[in-house]
Design a protein around this motif. Structure first.
Motif, PDB file in Angstrom:
ATOM      1  N   ARG A  88       0.832  -1.208   0.000  1.00 29.61           N
ATOM      2  CA  ARG A  88       0.000   0.000   0.000  1.00 29.61           C
ATOM      3  C   ARG A  88       0.867   1.258   0.000  1.00 29.61           C
ATOM      4  O   ARG A  88       0.643   2.186  -0.789  1.00 29.61           O
ATOM      5  CB  ARG A  88      -0.932   0.024   1.211  1.00 29.61           C
ATOM      6  CG  ARG A  88      -1.733   1.328   1.342  1.00 29.61           C
ATOM      7  CD  ARG A  88      -2.614   1.365   2.570  1.00 29.61           C
ATOM      8  NE  ARG A  88      -3.728   0.438   2.398  1.00 29.61           N
ATOM      9  CZ  ARG A  88      -3.877  -0.712   3.047  1.00 29.61           C
ATOM     10  NH1 ARG A  88      -2.995  -1.086   3.941  1.00 29.61           N
ATOM     11  NH2 ARG A  88      -4.920  -1.474   2.820  1.00 29.61           N
ATOM     12  N   LYS A  89       1.874   1.290   0.857  1.00 34.10           N
ATOM     13  CA  LYS A  89       2.754   2.463   0.930  1.00 34.10           C
ATOM     14  C   LYS A  89       3.462   2.697  -0.393  1.00 34.10           C
ATOM     15  O   LYS A  89       3.597   3.835  -0.849  1.00 34.10           O
ATOM     16  CB  LYS A  89       3.776   2.298   2.054  1.00 34.10           C
ATOM     17  CG  LYS A  89       3.168   2.405   3.430  1.00 34.10           C
ATOM     18  CD  LYS A  89       4.199   2.134   4.512  1.00 34.10           C
ATOM     19  CE  LYS A  89       3.526   2.084   5.880  1.00 34.10           C
ATOM     20  NZ  LYS A  89       4.451   1.669   6.937  1.00 34.10           N
ATOM     21  N   ARG A  90       3.915   1.627  -1.025  1.00 32.00           N
ATOM     22  CA  ARG A  90       4.612   1.747  -2.305  1.00 32.00           C
ATOM     23  C   ARG A  90       3.672   2.261  -3.388  1.00 32.00           C
ATOM     24  O   ARG A  90       4.011   3.143  -4.162  1.00 32.00           O
ATOM     25  CB  ARG A  90       5.205   0.387  -2.704  1.00 32.00           C
ATOM     26  CG  ARG A  90       5.707   0.290  -4.117  1.00 32.00           C
ATOM     27  CD  ARG A  90       6.838   1.305  -4.368  1.00 32.00           C
ATOM     28  NE  ARG A  90       7.194   1.337  -5.754  1.00 32.00           N
ATOM     29  CZ  ARG A  90       6.689   2.167  -6.661  1.00 32.00           C
ATOM     30  NH1 ARG A  90       5.774   3.050  -6.325  1.00 32.00           N
ATOM     31  NH2 ARG A  90       7.088   2.124  -7.904  1.00 32.00           N
ATOM     32  N   ILE A  91       2.461   1.727  -3.441  1.00 29.69           N
ATOM     33  CA  ILE A  91       1.496   2.156  -4.459  1.00 29.69           C
ATOM     34  C   ILE A  91       1.105   3.606  -4.254  1.00 29.69           C
ATOM     35  O   ILE A  91       1.062   4.400  -5.207  1.00 29.69           O
ATOM     36  CB  ILE A  91       0.256   1.234  -4.459  1.00 29.69           C
ATOM     37  CG1 ILE A  91       0.637  -0.135  -5.032  1.00 29.69           C
ATOM     38  CG2 ILE A  91      -0.891   1.844  -5.244  1.00 29.69           C
ATOM     39  CD1 ILE A  91      -0.448  -1.188  -4.924  1.00 29.69           C
ATOM     40  N   GLU A  92       0.838   3.995  -3.010  1.00 35.52           N
ATOM     41  CA  GLU A  92       0.438   5.376  -2.727  1.00 35.52           C
ATOM     42  C   GLU A  92       1.530   6.385  -3.066  1.00 35.52           C
ATOM     43  O   GLU A  92       1.237   7.526  -3.406  1.00 35.52           O
ATOM     44  CB  GLU A  92       0.013   5.506  -1.259  1.00 35.52           C
ATOM     45  CG  GLU A  92      -1.314   4.814  -0.971  1.00 35.52           C
ATOM     46  CD  GLU A  92      -1.659   4.792   0.512  1.00 35.52           C
ATOM     47  OE1 GLU A  92      -0.782   5.089   1.365  1.00 35.52           O
ATOM     48  OE2 GLU A  92      -2.816   4.456   0.837  1.00 35.52           O
ATOM     49  N   ALA A  93       2.797   5.958  -3.005  1.00 36.82           N
ATOM     50  CA  ALA A  93       3.913   6.858  -3.298  1.00 36.82           C
ATOM     51  C   ALA A  93       4.045   7.175  -4.790  1.00 36.82           C
ATOM     52  O   ALA A  93       4.729   8.119  -5.161  1.00 36.82           O
ATOM     53  CB  ALA A  93       5.219   6.254  -2.778  1.00 36.82           C
TER      54      ALA A  93
END
Length: 166
Positions: A88-93
């Motif tokens: 999730r953190k990677r996608i949101e970035a």
């Protein structure tokens, strides 16, 4: 009791169990043995299209929902992420852009499948990131989830070196 008498006595019980056990298993949520290949291919095609559509809308929640809770992602830069929170953190970035996915090969083995192809992200300011991917999918009772994904960025042929480093 004679053998014929024992068979007559046990026959109704045996038939009842043979008919009842599959129903009990279905009631317990036990998966069916397999999904027809054509149906699996169609479901994976729809999943791939929905993923690209969600990416193009910058809908991170929908993108993350495609992944299994213990999914593994190897990003194009070699970073390995495990679990939905890390993904999730990677996608949101980001970076965000317009994603197109071209699948070259899909193979289905029961409730497991893999998809190999090319993903292209066109950026608003110009430029394009091209990666080759390998996705391993697992099907639960109702839907497919991404179990693992690995991405390898496409390199310019003039910049690529051979295995000897030349």
């Amino acid at each position: 009791m004679t053998l014929a008498g024992r068979v007559r006595a046990w026959l109704p019980l045996t038939l009842s169990l043979a008919l009842l056990l599959p129903t009990v298993a279905m009631g317990q949520g036990v998966e069916q043995p397999h999904v027809p290949v054509r149906k699996a291919l169609d479901e994976i095609r729809v999943l791939r299209a929905e993923y690209a559509e969600a990416f193009n809308k910058q809908d991170a929640a929908t993108l993350v929902d495609v992944y299994a809770p213990d999914a593994t992602m190897i990003d194009a830069d070699g970073t390995m992420l495990t679990g939905k929170d890390a993904i999730r953190k990677r996608i949101e970035a980001g970076p965000w852009g317009t994603l197109s996915i071209d699948s070259d090969t899909v193979r289905v083995f029961g409730n497991t499948a893999y998809d190999i192809g090319t993903a292209r992200i066109s950026h608003k300011g110009g430029g394009e990131d091209v990666s080759h991917y390998l996705v391993v999918l697992r099907r639960g009772i109702k839907e497919w989830k991404v179990s693992s994904i690995a991405q390898v960025p496409e390199t310019k042929k003039g910049n690529a070196s051979d295995s000897a480093g030349h």
